[in-house]
Each structure stands twice: as structure tokens, then as C-alpha cells.
Design an enzyme around this catalytic site. Structure first.
Site, PDB file in Angstrom:
ATOM      1  N   HIS A 168      38.519  40.836  65.636  1.00 43.90           N
ATOM      2  CA  HIS A 168      39.080  42.181  65.808  1.00 43.90           C
ATOM      3  C   HIS A 168      38.268  43.253  65.057  1.00 43.90           C
ATOM      4  O   HIS A 168      37.708  44.179  65.657  1.00 43.90           O
ATOM      5  CB  HIS A 168      40.512  42.229  65.271  1.00 43.90           C
ATOM      6  CG  HIS A 168      41.444  41.214  65.847  1.00 43.90           C
ATOM      7  ND1 HIS A 168      41.935  41.297  67.125  1.00 43.90           N
ATOM      8  CD2 HIS A 168      41.997  40.092  65.316  1.00 43.90           C
ATOM      9  CE1 HIS A 168      42.760  40.287  67.353  1.00 43.90           C
ATOM     10  NE2 HIS A 168      42.814  39.543  66.278  1.00 43.90           N
TER      11      HIS A 168
HETATM   12  O1  RIB Z   1      45.815  42.923  65.263  1.00 39.13           O
HETATM   13  C1  RIB Z   1      44.667  42.596  64.552  1.00 39.13           C
HETATM   14  C2  RIB Z   1      44.534  43.461  63.317  1.00 39.13           C
HETATM   15  O2  RIB Z   1      45.633  43.227  62.452  1.00 39.13           O
HETATM   16  C3  RIB Z   1      43.310  43.204  62.504  1.00 39.13           C
HETATM   17  O3  RIB Z   1      42.874  44.407  61.940  1.00 39.13           O
HETATM   18  C4  RIB Z   1      43.804  42.275  61.434  1.00 39.13           C
HETATM   19  O4  RIB Z   1      42.995  42.318  60.280  1.00 39.13           O
HETATM   20  C5  RIB Z   1      45.182  42.807  61.183  1.00 39.13           C
HETATM   21  O5  RIB Z   1      45.102  43.874  60.287  1.00 39.13           O
END
Ligand code: RIB
Ligand code: CA
Length: 331
Positions: free
Chosen positions: A260
Site C-alpha cells: 500500500h
Molecule cells: O489500508 C492500508 C493502509 O492502512 C496502509 O497505510 C497501512 O499502513 C494502514 O495504515
């Protein structure tokens, strides 16, 4: 658009003056390594926010990771410790602790950091974001909740004109959420803050689950990090294997973990990695759809579009960049 706003083409000018806003869990740590392995980046500061962990723990993790990666000179500022309007400081839910581990960095723990966190990350962001000359703007990439940015915009609304387009990790436009069927974690943690940012006039690029679930890291790469024979290589391999194991349980069939936060940073540095829909965004704040990012029904016909939503990604090119930059940081 104001003449004062730095054009995004400035992002191509070296170095990119980067500020990361991390909730310092596992994929945030991977984004930090990506930044430090990127030759075009000058990492100006990290702001540490609650989210995957408490704010205090996020700051500790950010400092300790910078020590591990040989950059104790990069300042870490304390960001918000709770969502807008919350009465108490935020602690992650048990499900999040299972994903990122007690420390936020898997099952391992890093030694105590070499220096204290600096106070008032929100004030610092508002001040420095406004003061930066248009030729050398701050490239701000939040990979946690948008609380710090919303507070900075409240303090200095002109910040919306002084920052170039911000790329954030969060949201889901055409796919389900990962906390509720509607909401992605970063937006879910503070829907009010995300909504304030999205209607502030600040140009945004949303890198959400639509694309981050298309970029998957496997154990083959973490084995290469372990084989580097460095402390950082071993730590990152163990931490990321923990994350991959969580994905193997929760998302069998994916074959690894989603990247992500590194994808958001990569798209900030090189927007050609993603294909975007231009639109205006809002966040649903009520009921079962709370935390859902949607195209703003009231601004659908507006010619001006503040947001770009990443819907496609050149996954092979991103993964190549990711592996070479992170390896450089861990070597
Ligand atoms: O949904 C994924 C996100 O949520 C990423 O940034 C992870 O680190 C959490 O913060
Ligand atoms: Ca994050």
C-alpha cells in the site's frame, strides 16, 4: 488556480523535498526504505501519526527505523494522537495489532532510538509547507490518516495553495474496503479529516485499494533482503515475512502482501506509474457507508477536478523500482 501554487512539474526537479506522514506500521516502514533508496529524494522530515499503532509508538518506530537505515539525521515530528474531535488518544484495535504486531513492525522490536521526537508536527507542516519557495516545494505523502493535514489546513488555509498535489494512501473507489465492506483503514480512522482535505481545494492523488491490491510482494524478495547479510536486511525480511503471513491467512490466493504505502510514495515521485480518473471526491460520514470515498455528487459536473484517483497501475514497473530502491536502502 493561484499563481503561487507550485506546479507539479517541480516534482521532477532534483532533489524532491519529501515529507512522509507515517502511522509507522510495516508497509509504512517499507515506504520509508523506498524513500531512502531513492536518489532523487531529500527526506526533509517524518511526521508520525496514530493509526497502525499509537502516535507515541509511531514516532519511536520512525526514529528507530531511521537509525537502522543509517539516517539518524532526519527529524521526526510528533503528529496527531487521535482523530479530529476524539476525546481520547487513539489505540489500534486488536485486529490491527495482529496485522502489524505489538511493536507495529511485526514480531521484532528495534532498540530505543538515538534521539527524542520533535514536538508539534502539525505546526511544523503548516509553517514549512507555506514557507517553501515555489521552486522547491514540499512533497507531502501521508500514508496514515489525514488528521495532521486537516489540522494544518485549519491552522493555515493558504497551505492548500502552497503545496503541490499531495499523493495519499487511502480510500477505495471501485473495490470493497479493508476494515468495513465500504471503508479503507486510513480513511476509516478519520473520515472527517479525509473529507475536510478533499473539499479544501488542495489537489490530491488518491492511491487506494483499487491499485494497492494489484502490487504484491512475495517471500522470494524478502529472502534476497536476508541474504544481503545486513542488520537492516534481516530486520526488514523478518518484519515483511510477518506481514506476508497475515496476508496468507486473510487473503489466501493473493500470493504475498499488498504494498500500500510504498505504491503511494512511488506514484508521488513518478505519477506515470498509475492511471487516474479525474474527479472530485468526498467521504461518506454517516451509517454503514461511513469512511467510503465517493465521487462528490454535488461537484460531478464541475469542470475543475481537484482529485485524481488511481485505478490502474503498471505493477511490473513499480515492483522493479520497489525492489531495487529498497535493496539499496537495506544494503
Ligand atoms: O489500508 C492500508 C493502509 O492502512 C496502509 O497505510 C497501512 O499502513 C494502514 O495504515
Ligand atoms: Ca500506513
Amino acid at each position: 488556480m493561484s499563481e503561487r501554487r507550485p506546479a507539479e512539474k517541480n516534482l521532477a526537479v532534483h532533489p524532491v523535498r519529501l515529507v512522509l506522514d507515517l502511522d509507522a506500521g510495516i508497509d509504512d516502514a517499507l515506504a520509508l526504505a523506498y524513500a531512502l533508496g531513492s536518489s532523487e529524494v531529500e527526506l526533509v522530515a517524518v511526521v508520525a501519526s496514530y493509526g497502525n499503532v499509537t502516535q507515541e509508538r509511531a514516532a519511536r518506530n520512525a526514529c528507530a527505523l531511521l537509525d537502522l537505515l543509517g539516517r539518524p539525521d532526519v527529524p521526526v515530528y510528533a503528529g496527531a494522537d487521535r482523530p479530529l474531535g476524539a476525546a481520547e488518544s487513539f489505540s489500534p484495535a486488536a485486529g490491527v495489532v495482529r496485522i502489524h504486531g505489538e511493536s507495529g513492525l511485526g514480531a521484532s522490536e528495534l532498540p530505543a532510538p538515538s534521539r527524542p521526537t520533535r514536538a508539534d508536527g502539525v505546526g511544523w507542516l503548516a509553517r514549512e509547507g507555506c514557507a517553501a519557495p515555489p521552486a522547491a516545494p514540499l512533497t507531502y505523502v501521508p500514508t496514515g490518516p489525514l488528521t495532521n493535514l486537516a489540522l494544518a489546513l485549519r491552522a493555515r488555509p493558504e497551505l492548500a495553495e502552497r503545496l503541490p498535489r499531495i499523493t495519499f494512501m487511502g480510500g477505495a473507489l471501485g473495490v470493497p474496503g479493508n476494515v468495513t465492506p465500504c471503508a479503507e483503514a486510513n480513511v476509516h480512522n478519520d473520515p472527517e479529516a479525509a473529507d475536510e482535505v478533499l473539499v479544501s481545494g488542495l489537489p490530491t492523488r488518491m492511491v487506494g485499494l483499487d491499485v494497492t491490491h494489484q502490487v504484491v510482494l512475495t517471500r522470494e524478495e524478502t529472502a534476497r533482503w536476508r541474504a544481503l547479510g545486513t542488520r537492516a536486511g534481516r530486520f526488514f525480511a523478518d518484519m515483511t515475512d510477518h506481514y506476508i503471513a497475515v496476508y496468507e491467512r486473510n487473503n489466501p490466493g493473493m500470493g504475498g502482501c499488498a504494498l500500500h504505502d510504498p505504491l503511494a510514495l512511488a506514484a508521488a515521485l513518478d505519477p506515470t506509474l498509475v492511471g487516474c480518473l479525474r474527479t472530485n471526491l468526498r467521504v461518506c460520514r454517516e451509517g454503514a457507508v461511513r469512511g467510503r470515498t465517493v465521487c462528490d455528487p454535488r461537484r460531478l459536473r464541475d469542470e475543475a477536478k481537484d482529485a485524481e484517483v488511481a485505478l490502474t497501475v503498471d505493477a511490473p514497473r513499480f515492483l522493479e523500482e520497489f525492489c531495487s530502491r529498497v535493496r539499496r536502502a537495506l544494503a
